[in-house]
Design a protein around this motif. Sequence first.
Motif, PDB file in Angstrom:
ATOM      1  N   LEU A 181       0.825  -1.212   0.000  1.00 13.24           N
ATOM      2  CA  LEU A 181       0.000   0.000   0.000  1.00 13.24           C
ATOM      3  C   LEU A 181       0.857   1.258   0.000  1.00 13.24           C
ATOM      4  O   LEU A 181       0.518   2.244  -0.661  1.00 13.24           O
ATOM      5  CB  LEU A 181      -0.940  -0.013   1.215  1.00 13.24           C
ATOM      6  N   THR A 182       1.969   1.244   0.717  1.00 13.30           N
ATOM      7  CA  THR A 182       2.841   2.428   0.737  1.00 13.30           C
ATOM      8  C   THR A 182       3.504   2.664  -0.612  1.00 13.30           C
ATOM      9  O   THR A 182       3.899   3.796  -0.914  1.00 13.30           O
ATOM     10  CB  THR A 182       3.935   2.265   1.806  1.00 13.30           C
ATOM     11  N   ALA A 183       3.613   1.630  -1.464  1.00 16.45           N
ATOM     12  CA  ALA A 183       4.178   1.791  -2.810  1.00 16.45           C
ATOM     13  C   ALA A 183       3.132   2.250  -3.800  1.00 16.45           C
ATOM     14  O   ALA A 183       3.415   2.351  -4.992  1.00 16.45           O
ATOM     15  CB  ALA A 183       4.784   0.474  -3.281  1.00 16.45           C
ATOM     16  N   ASP A 184       1.928   2.533  -3.339  1.00 15.93           N
ATOM     17  CA  ASP A 184       0.842   3.061  -4.167  1.00 15.93           C
ATOM     18  C   ASP A 184       0.331   2.047  -5.182  1.00 15.93           C
ATOM     19  O   ASP A 184      -0.119   2.425  -6.272  1.00 15.93           O
ATOM     20  CB  ASP A 184       1.270   4.343  -4.884  1.00 15.93           C
ATOM     21  N   ILE A 185       0.379   0.779  -4.826  1.00 16.26           N
ATOM     22  CA  ILE A 185      -0.183  -0.235  -5.708  1.00 16.26           C
ATOM     23  C   ILE A 185      -1.709  -0.181  -5.693  1.00 16.26           C
ATOM     24  O   ILE A 185      -2.362  -0.600  -6.657  1.00 16.26           O
ATOM     25  CB  ILE A 185       0.330  -1.629  -5.305  1.00 16.26           C
ATOM     26  N   GLY A 186      -2.269   0.376  -4.630  1.00 15.49           N
ATOM     27  CA  GLY A 186      -3.722   0.512  -4.554  1.00 15.49           C
ATOM     28  C   GLY A 186      -4.350  -0.580  -3.726  1.00 15.49           C
ATOM     29  O   GLY A 186      -3.876  -1.724  -3.701  1.00 15.49           O
ATOM     30  N   SER A 187      -5.452  -0.231  -3.048  1.00 14.16           N
ATOM     31  CA  SER A 187      -6.071  -1.189  -2.130  1.00 14.16           C
ATOM     32  C   SER A 187      -6.676  -2.376  -2.861  1.00 14.16           C
ATOM     33  O   SER A 187      -6.533  -3.520  -2.424  1.00 14.16           O
ATOM     34  CB  SER A 187      -7.148  -0.487  -1.290  1.00 14.16           C
ATOM     35  N   THR A 188      -7.340  -2.130  -4.002  1.00 13.79           N
ATOM     36  CA  THR A 188      -7.975  -3.219  -4.736  1.00 13.79           C
ATOM     37  C   THR A 188      -6.944  -4.219  -5.231  1.00 13.79           C
ATOM     38  O   THR A 188      -7.091  -5.443  -5.047  1.00 13.79           O
ATOM     39  CB  THR A 188      -8.776  -2.669  -5.929  1.00 13.79           C
ATOM     40  N   THR A 189      -5.894  -3.721  -5.833  1.00 17.03           N
ATOM     41  CA  THR A 189      -4.851  -4.600  -6.356  1.00 17.03           C
ATOM     42  C   THR A 189      -4.114  -5.300  -5.227  1.00 17.03           C
ATOM     43  O   THR A 189      -3.796  -6.499  -5.322  1.00 17.03           O
ATOM     44  CB  THR A 189      -3.859  -3.788  -7.207  1.00 17.03           C
ATOM     45  N   THR A 190      -3.830  -4.584  -4.148  1.00 16.10           N
ATOM     46  CA  THR A 190      -3.110  -5.177  -3.013  1.00 16.10           C
ATOM     47  C   THR A 190      -3.897  -6.319  -2.389  1.00 16.10           C
ATOM     48  O   THR A 190      -3.335  -7.382  -2.085  1.00 16.10           O
ATOM     49  CB  THR A 190      -2.816  -4.098  -1.960  1.00 16.10           C
ATOM     50  N   GLN A 191      -5.182  -6.123  -2.200  1.00 18.39           N
ATOM     51  CA  GLN A 191      -6.008  -7.174  -1.609  1.00 18.39           C
ATOM     52  C   GLN A 191      -6.029  -8.422  -2.494  1.00 18.39           C
ATOM     53  O   GLN A 191      -5.970  -9.553  -1.997  1.00 18.39           O
ATOM     54  CB  GLN A 191      -7.424  -6.662  -1.389  1.00 18.39           C
ATOM     55  N   GLU A 192      -6.081  -8.214  -3.790  1.00 14.94           N
ATOM     56  CA  GLU A 192      -6.080  -9.358  -4.712  1.00 14.94           C
ATOM     57  C   GLU A 192      -4.752 -10.106  -4.652  1.00 14.94           C
ATOM     58  O   GLU A 192      -4.723 -11.340  -4.634  1.00 14.94           O
ATOM     59  CB  GLU A 192      -6.348  -8.876  -6.136  1.00 14.94           C
ATOM     60  N   VAL A 193      -3.645  -9.359  -4.619  1.00 11.12           N
ATOM     61  CA  VAL A 193      -2.322  -9.991  -4.569  1.00 11.12           C
ATOM     62  C   VAL A 193      -2.147 -10.765  -3.261  1.00 11.12           C
ATOM     63  O   VAL A 193      -1.673 -11.916  -3.261  1.00 11.12           O
ATOM     64  CB  VAL A 193      -1.218  -8.928  -4.734  1.00 11.12           C
TER      65      VAL A 193
END
Length: 438
Positions: A181-193
């Motif tokens: 999240l701190t790398a700005d990948i985004g919450s939606t993408t982070t949760q999926e990963v």
Amino acid sequence: MPISLFNSGEKPKKPSFFQRMRDAVTGETSAAPETHDTETPATETPSTETIAPQTPLELLEREGSGTLPIVEPEMLSPIDLAQAADEAVERELGPEAVTPTPPPTAVPDPTRNEFGLKPMTSNFSFGGYASAEEEEAGFLDKMRSAVERTRDQFGDSLSSVLAMGRTVDDEVLDDLEAVLLTADIGSTTTQEVIRNLRQRARRENATTDDLKLMLKEELRAILDSVQQPTNHPPQPPEVIMMVGVNGTGKTTTSGKLAALYGTHGRKALLCAADTFRAAAIEQLEVWAKRSNVEIIKTKQGGDPSAALYDAMTAGKARGVDIVIVDTAGRLHNKAGLMAELDKMRRTAHKLVPGAPHQVFLVMDATTGQNGMQQARLFTESAGVTGIVLTKLDGTAKGGIVIAIARELRLPVVFAGTGEKMEDIIPFNSDAFLDSLLG
């Protein structure tokens, strides 16, 4: 084959730049243009000038005679020296003693094109060529420099979470989620990963060493899922429209792209269709001079579709390969400006079937998630085919690249890596992840 820049006619054609470069590399010589000498009138007195020796042997025999400069054997090629030796044998023993040596024939290298260069291997096709050194060394160096700030912050945090030999548990995955999240990948993408990693880690009883490789594979799968072939037209010119909001760097990127295509053997033409912003036309003129390309412009406040029409007509007449159209910055909710953009698209299509072939949305990497909503709505109305991510070197949140691919479903085709003209590179997912994660 690249389009000839010379018109057909009675004038002899000069060897092209690439032809002369190939001659310099391979040692071959381009065929000299044919010349038509006028006949000498019958009454004209023959010239009494000393005729220079025509063969390599005569050059060596007359060395130091005063009629010609001294010719050292080292100044002659191996072929000339062999020819001189044959002539000497022929004078002593007769013509039958000499077996003519056929000139060496160059064996074409199937891995190189007619310019003696290897084809590009990047995901984005230029329709041009680059040397292997440029692809491998220069490209990777620029990518590493572009993500340096992100790597410093993201890499340190990732290393502390994935301590060597630790067992993957919920605590590790929670810490990893915060890092993403701190790398700005985004919450939606982070949760999926994280969801995919949790399933794989439990199934494979993974350690933290395995988890880093799994993370890299998950991110690569997201980036590769949106890769698509480039829509090159069967006949030039190829039309590229640059769109986006104000301040993202459309004009600068247009000039950089024109220079980049030029280095890969494609002749570009810039169209100054941003008639709204003050000094936008002058700024593009500066970039045109820097990149040594032509520009078609109109006055400030003029009709951008008229400028596009003139540029398309000039591009077809001048035999250019690429027409890059710099449009005015606009927001997705400005109905008038979006209608103007649609008019430009229709104008381009009338002159060149299938145009515009590429619509690049220029995004500022430093805005991160703040610019994602504007970009999301913009892509729906502008027919965007790819993203140009500028100022990637100026942010520590390079993870926005992953969010763009996952949420916008569009590939990042180019990345801006600095302020200089050459600071733009085609985006490559493997190079990006290797530079970011090692």
